[in-house]
Design a protein around this motif. Sequence first.
Motif, PDB file in Angstrom:
ATOM      1  N   GLN A  82       0.832  -1.207   0.000  1.00 38.71           N
ATOM      2  CA  GLN A  82       0.000   0.000   0.000  1.00 38.71           C
ATOM      3  C   GLN A  82       0.865   1.255   0.000  1.00 38.71           C
ATOM      4  O   GLN A  82       0.555   2.234  -0.680  1.00 38.71           O
ATOM      5  CB  GLN A  82      -0.921   0.018   1.225  1.00 38.71           C
ATOM      6  CG  GLN A  82      -2.048  -0.988   1.164  1.00 38.71           C
ATOM      7  CD  GLN A  82      -2.837  -1.017   2.466  1.00 38.71           C
ATOM      8  OE1 GLN A  82      -2.274  -1.317   3.522  1.00 38.71           O
ATOM      9  NE2 GLN A  82      -4.125  -0.711   2.375  1.00 38.71           N
ATOM     10  N   GLN A  85       2.394   1.680  -3.470  1.00 35.18           N
ATOM     11  CA  GLN A  85       1.380   2.154  -4.410  1.00 35.18           C
ATOM     12  C   GLN A  85       1.118   3.646  -4.195  1.00 35.18           C
ATOM     13  O   GLN A  85       0.996   4.405  -5.141  1.00 35.18           O
ATOM     14  CB  GLN A  85       0.082   1.360  -4.256  1.00 35.18           C
ATOM     15  CG  GLN A  85      -0.996   1.820  -5.223  1.00 35.18           C
ATOM     16  CD  GLN A  85      -2.305   1.067  -5.042  1.00 35.18           C
ATOM     17  OE1 GLN A  85      -2.382   0.101  -4.297  1.00 35.18           O
ATOM     18  NE2 GLN A  85      -3.327   1.509  -5.736  1.00 35.18           N
ATOM     19  N   MET A  86       1.062   4.053  -2.922  1.00 32.98           N
ATOM     20  CA  MET A  86       0.830   5.462  -2.610  1.00 32.98           C
ATOM     21  C   MET A  86       1.985   6.317  -3.128  1.00 32.98           C
ATOM     22  O   MET A  86       1.759   7.374  -3.721  1.00 32.98           O
ATOM     23  CB  MET A  86       0.679   5.669  -1.101  1.00 32.98           C
ATOM     24  CG  MET A  86       0.366   7.098  -0.734  1.00 32.98           C
ATOM     25  SD  MET A  86       0.378   7.506   1.028  1.00 32.98           S
ATOM     26  CE  MET A  86       0.017   6.023   1.841  1.00 32.98           C
ATOM     27  N   GLU A  89       1.729   6.795  -6.799  1.00 36.12           N
ATOM     28  CA  GLU A  89       0.721   7.809  -7.125  1.00 36.12           C
ATOM     29  C   GLU A  89       1.265   9.219  -6.867  1.00 36.12           C
ATOM     30  O   GLU A  89       1.022  10.142  -7.648  1.00 36.12           O
ATOM     31  CB  GLU A  89      -0.548   7.579  -6.296  1.00 36.12           C
ATOM     32  CG  GLU A  89      -1.300   6.320  -6.665  1.00 36.12           C
ATOM     33  CD  GLU A  89      -2.418   5.985  -5.686  1.00 36.12           C
ATOM     34  OE1 GLU A  89      -2.698   6.781  -4.759  1.00 36.12           O
ATOM     35  OE2 GLU A  89      -3.024   4.907  -5.850  1.00 36.12           O
ATOM     36  N   LYS A 114      -2.861  11.936   0.622  1.00 31.72           N
ATOM     37  CA  LYS A 114      -2.934  10.484   0.397  1.00 31.72           C
ATOM     38  C   LYS A 114      -3.032   9.718   1.725  1.00 31.72           C
ATOM     39  O   LYS A 114      -3.787   8.760   1.832  1.00 31.72           O
ATOM     40  CB  LYS A 114      -1.711   9.998  -0.388  1.00 31.72           C
ATOM     41  CG  LYS A 114      -1.544  10.608  -1.756  1.00 31.72           C
ATOM     42  CD  LYS A 114      -2.485  10.013  -2.737  1.00 31.72           C
ATOM     43  CE  LYS A 114      -2.216  10.580  -4.129  1.00 31.72           C
ATOM     44  NZ  LYS A 114      -3.241  10.224  -5.078  1.00 31.72           N
ATOM     45  N   LEU A 115      -2.248  10.144   2.724  1.00 36.04           N
ATOM     46  CA  LEU A 115      -2.277   9.469   4.024  1.00 36.04           C
ATOM     47  C   LEU A 115      -3.625   9.620   4.717  1.00 36.04           C
ATOM     48  O   LEU A 115      -4.094   8.694   5.378  1.00 36.04           O
ATOM     49  CB  LEU A 115      -1.178  10.011   4.939  1.00 36.04           C
ATOM     50  CG  LEU A 115       0.174   9.330   4.872  1.00 36.04           C
ATOM     51  CD1 LEU A 115       1.173  10.046   5.757  1.00 36.04           C
ATOM     52  CD2 LEU A 115       0.091   7.868   5.253  1.00 36.04           C
ATOM     53  N   LEU A 118      -5.783   6.997   3.517  1.00 39.86           N
ATOM     54  CA  LEU A 118      -5.335   5.637   3.817  1.00 39.86           C
ATOM     55  C   LEU A 118      -5.465   5.284   5.296  1.00 39.86           C
ATOM     56  O   LEU A 118      -6.025   4.245   5.648  1.00 39.86           O
ATOM     57  CB  LEU A 118      -3.878   5.460   3.375  1.00 39.86           C
ATOM     58  CG  LEU A 118      -3.281   4.077   3.570  1.00 39.86           C
ATOM     59  CD1 LEU A 118      -3.942   3.073   2.636  1.00 39.86           C
ATOM     60  CD2 LEU A 118      -1.778   4.113   3.323  1.00 39.86           C
TER      61      LEU A 118
END
Length: 148
Positions: A82, A85-86, A89, A114-115, A118
Amino acid sequence: MKCPYCGNENTKVIDSRPTEEGAIRRRRQCESCAKRFTTYEKIEMMPIIVIKKDDNREPYDREKIVAGIVRSCHKRPVSLAQINQMVDEIETQIFNSGEKEIPTTKIGMIVMDKLKKLDEVAYVRFASVYREFKDVNTFLEEINKILK
């Protein structure tokens, strides 16, 4: 593509496939002499310079982003897949901006965005370091923003 044997500029691609290194391997055939040869294509990434808070400039380093996110996700239910992937991005967003120089403030905002989606605890941890929270009240303000 010019034929390395006869110099003719008319060649055709017979086979094309990606390599493990991220390049594209193309098998070509010259339309004049019919000889075959292989070429490799690799995307050339535009080097990006990061502008630090003290106005120093340094080359972009993916590992610094990964390290910051890993620290903020310590003991959280977030897998390394994950995180990677972040970061992919985030890099896509940075490289697609077209800017040759990007301030750390902009990178930090992208990471926090993004965090937040997530893992909210990891987001608050990252924000506390990134925004340099001075006291508990700053933490509470940020937590209240999330709760709303």
